[in-house]
Write an enzyme that holds these catalytic residues in place. Structure first.
Site, PDB file in Angstrom:
ATOM      1  N   LYS A 114       0.858  -1.202   0.000  1.00 24.13           N
ATOM      2  CA  LYS A 114       0.000   0.000   0.000  1.00 24.13           C
ATOM      3  C   LYS A 114       0.881   1.235   0.000  1.00 24.13           C
ATOM      4  O   LYS A 114       2.049   1.191   0.386  1.00 24.13           O
ATOM      5  CB  LYS A 114      -0.926   0.018   1.227  1.00 24.13           C
ATOM      6  CG  LYS A 114      -0.243   0.001   2.600  1.00 24.13           C
ATOM      7  CD  LYS A 114       0.200   1.359   3.124  1.00 24.13           C
ATOM      8  CE  LYS A 114       0.807   1.258   4.527  1.00 24.13           C
ATOM      9  NZ  LYS A 114       1.649   2.435   4.857  1.00 24.13           N
TER      10      LYS A 114
ATOM     11  N   ALA B 141       9.739  -0.313   4.993  1.00 24.79           N
ATOM     12  CA  ALA B 141       9.646   0.626   3.884  1.00 24.79           C
ATOM     13  C   ALA B 141       8.388   1.490   3.952  1.00 24.79           C
ATOM     14  O   ALA B 141       8.229   2.422   3.178  1.00 24.79           O
ATOM     15  CB  ALA B 141       9.657  -0.138   2.559  1.00 24.79           C
ATOM     16  N   GLY B 142       7.452   1.134   4.874  1.00 21.16           N
ATOM     17  CA  GLY B 142       6.180   1.865   4.934  1.00 21.16           C
ATOM     18  C   GLY B 142       5.183   1.380   3.902  1.00 21.16           C
ATOM     19  O   GLY B 142       4.145   2.006   3.680  1.00 21.16           O
ATOM     20  N   LEU B 143       5.476   0.230   3.284  1.00 20.06           N
ATOM     21  CA  LEU B 143       4.613  -0.315   2.226  1.00 20.06           C
ATOM     22  C   LEU B 143       3.633  -1.354   2.754  1.00 20.06           C
ATOM     23  O   LEU B 143       2.807  -1.879   1.998  1.00 20.06           O
ATOM     24  CB  LEU B 143       5.477  -0.925   1.114  1.00 20.06           C
ATOM     25  CG  LEU B 143       6.340   0.088   0.344  1.00 20.06           C
ATOM     26  CD1 LEU B 143       7.402  -0.626  -0.501  1.00 20.06           C
ATOM     27  CD2 LEU B 143       5.459   0.961  -0.553  1.00 20.06           C
ATOM     28  N   GLY B 144       3.722  -1.672   4.045  1.00 22.78           N
ATOM     29  CA  GLY B 144       2.741  -2.553   4.680  1.00 22.78           C
ATOM     30  C   GLY B 144       2.888  -4.025   4.328  1.00 22.78           C
ATOM     31  O   GLY B 144       1.936  -4.790   4.514  1.00 22.78           O
TER      32      GLY B 144
ATOM     33  N   GLY C 228       4.497  -6.687   5.647  1.00 23.80           N
ATOM     34  CA  GLY C 228       4.266  -7.653   6.728  1.00 23.80           C
ATOM     35  C   GLY C 228       2.809  -7.681   7.141  1.00 23.80           C
ATOM     36  O   GLY C 228       2.239  -8.744   7.416  1.00 23.80           O
TER      37      GLY C 228
ATOM     38  N   SER D  89       0.229  -6.913   5.215  1.00 22.56           N
ATOM     39  CA  SER D  89      -0.543  -7.497   4.130  1.00 22.56           C
ATOM     40  C   SER D  89      -0.412  -9.019   4.145  1.00 22.56           C
ATOM     41  O   SER D  89      -1.397  -9.745   3.949  1.00 22.56           O
ATOM     42  CB  SER D  89      -0.047  -6.927   2.794  1.00 22.56           C
ATOM     43  OG  SER D  89      -0.874  -7.306   1.737  1.00 22.56           O
TER      44      SER D  89
ATOM     45  N   ASP E 165      -2.031  -1.673  10.822  1.00 24.06           N
ATOM     46  CA  ASP E 165      -2.250  -1.608   9.375  1.00 24.06           C
ATOM     47  C   ASP E 165      -2.897  -2.874   8.819  1.00 24.06           C
ATOM     48  O   ASP E 165      -3.278  -2.895   7.642  1.00 24.06           O
ATOM     49  CB  ASP E 165      -0.916  -1.400   8.636  1.00 24.06           C
ATOM     50  CG  ASP E 165      -0.367   0.003   8.812  1.00 24.06           C
ATOM     51  OD1 ASP E 165      -1.077   0.857   9.373  1.00 24.06           O
ATOM     52  OD2 ASP E 165       0.782   0.233   8.381  1.00 24.06           O
TER      53      ASP E 165
HETATM   54  O1  C5P Z   1       0.138  -1.483  15.567  1.00 25.32           O
HETATM   55  P1  C5P Z   1       1.575  -1.767  15.291  1.00 25.32           P
HETATM   56  O2  C5P Z   1       2.112  -2.911  16.122  1.00 25.32           O
HETATM   57  O3  C5P Z   1       1.900  -1.939  13.857  1.00 25.32           O
HETATM   58  O4  C5P Z   1       2.356  -0.477  15.744  1.00 25.32           O
HETATM   59  C1  C5P Z   1       3.745  -0.454  15.944  1.00 25.32           C
HETATM   60  C2  C5P Z   1       4.074   0.744  16.790  1.00 25.32           C
HETATM   61  O5  C5P Z   1       3.810   1.941  16.066  1.00 25.32           O
HETATM   62  C3  C5P Z   1       3.243   0.858  18.048  1.00 25.32           C
HETATM   63  O6  C5P Z   1       3.834   0.162  19.112  1.00 25.32           O
HETATM   64  C4  C5P Z   1       3.236   2.339  18.292  1.00 25.32           C
HETATM   65  O7  C5P Z   1       4.445   2.729  18.888  1.00 25.32           O
HETATM   66  C5  C5P Z   1       3.229   2.912  16.898  1.00 25.32           C
HETATM   67  N1  C5P Z   1       1.890   3.259  16.396  1.00 25.32           N
HETATM   68  C6  C5P Z   1       1.227   4.351  16.923  1.00 25.32           C
HETATM   69  N2  C5P Z   1      -0.006   4.697  16.450  1.00 25.32           N
HETATM   70  C7  C5P Z   1      -0.594   4.013  15.445  1.00 25.32           C
HETATM   71  C8  C5P Z   1       0.075   2.891  14.889  1.00 25.32           C
HETATM   72  C9  C5P Z   1       1.315   2.558  15.382  1.00 25.32           C
HETATM   73  O8  C5P Z   1       1.742   5.008  17.830  1.00 25.32           O
HETATM   74  N3  C5P Z   1      -1.789   4.388  14.973  1.00 25.32           N
END
Ligand code: C5P
Length: 264
Positions: A8, A80-83, A85, A87, A117
């Protein structure tokens, strides 16, 4: 069962101030693009991925005792910010629940347990994502649009990216998503992470400049980076830019936006 989970990009990414639980409310336009991993999942004993892979986490959430066979071919770069993992994890939920004969209704809750994500990738297409990312409003399919992705050797860890924002307590969160939604399918991009990531990771800023000097019409930062995407006129334009970025020694890929019917 073989699925091809897509990457994404984010047309917008407004990031609120930290919540009491440490997460940040976001307001973001997510768009799936046709850079895809390949994930094969079958019931029964076979090769698997490392236990800490989100795909294995997804399968454990579905059934703790079931033995699985899992093969994953990665094309989407990580950090990379492409999601990628996320996806892959959503694809594992879709495939695993199908193989177990379980309803898809349980998947959004499980997806959010795996990562902010992951819920988007149960939906695909283009969507506005709010809350942690789990409040999803599907958007009409966009006209097919081509981008060139470019990524420097550096990766960005998402928690560190949020910490960069929080280190500036007087930061004013962006609020452009509602306005840019109003002008879709005309495209404008914005991302609260961009100035922080360009400063902390000059290689990301250089990749953006490279794409612009090669002829991109505009630039967006993918999630919290490190990939950037250059807006292109068409497939040939995107392929030309991808060649220019590759010639500079960086990872690159021409991609087009996906319709909802193309994933999941
Ligand atoms: O949800 P996920 O495990 O992918 O998020 C990784 C880290 O990114 C979280 O531990 C948090 O520090 C940060 N995060 C956040 N707010 C979001 C998504 C992620 O602060 N909406």
């Amino acid at each position: 069962m073989i699925l091809r989970p897509p990457a994404k990009i984010n047309f917008t990414l407004d990031v609120g101030l930290p919540r009491t639980d440490g997460y940040h409310d976001i307001d973001s336009i997510f768009v799936a693009v046709d850079l895809r991993d390949e994930l094969e999942i079958e019931l029964g004993e076979g090769p698997v991925l490392p236990e800490d892979d989100l795909v294995m986490g997804a399968l454990r959430l579905l059934d703790l005792t079931q033995a699985w066979t899992v093969r994953l071919t990665k094309n989407i770069p990580s950090q990379a910010g492409l999601g990628g993992g996320s996806s892959d994890a959503a694809a594992a939920l879709i495939a695993g629940s199908h193989l177990l004969g379980r309803s898809r209704d349980i998947l959004p809750d499980l997806a959010l347990q795996l990562g902010s994500d992951v819920p988007f990738f149960l939906t695909g297409g283009a969507a506005r994502c709010q809350g942690r990312g789990e409040q999803i409003t599907s958007l009409p399919d966009l006209p097919e649009t081509w981008f060139c992705l470019g990524k420097p050797d550096v990766g960005v860890a998402t928690p560190e990216a949020f910490e960069l924002l929080d280190a500036k307590p007087d930061r004013i969160p962006g609020s452009t998503t509602p306005q840019l939604l109003d002008i879709l399918p005309d495209l404008q991009f914005s991302n609260d992470f961009l100035p922080f990531i360009f400063t902390r990771y000059p290689a990301v800023a250089r990749t953006a400049r490279l794409l612009m000097s090669a002829g991109a019409n505009a630039i967006l930062l993918c999630g919290s980076g490190s990939a950037v995407a250059g807006l292109c006129n068409n497939q040939g334009h995107a392929e030309g830019l991808a060649q220019a970025v590759a010639n500079a020694g960086l990872w690159s890929a021409p991609v087009r936006t996906l319709k909802r019917s193309e994933w999941p």
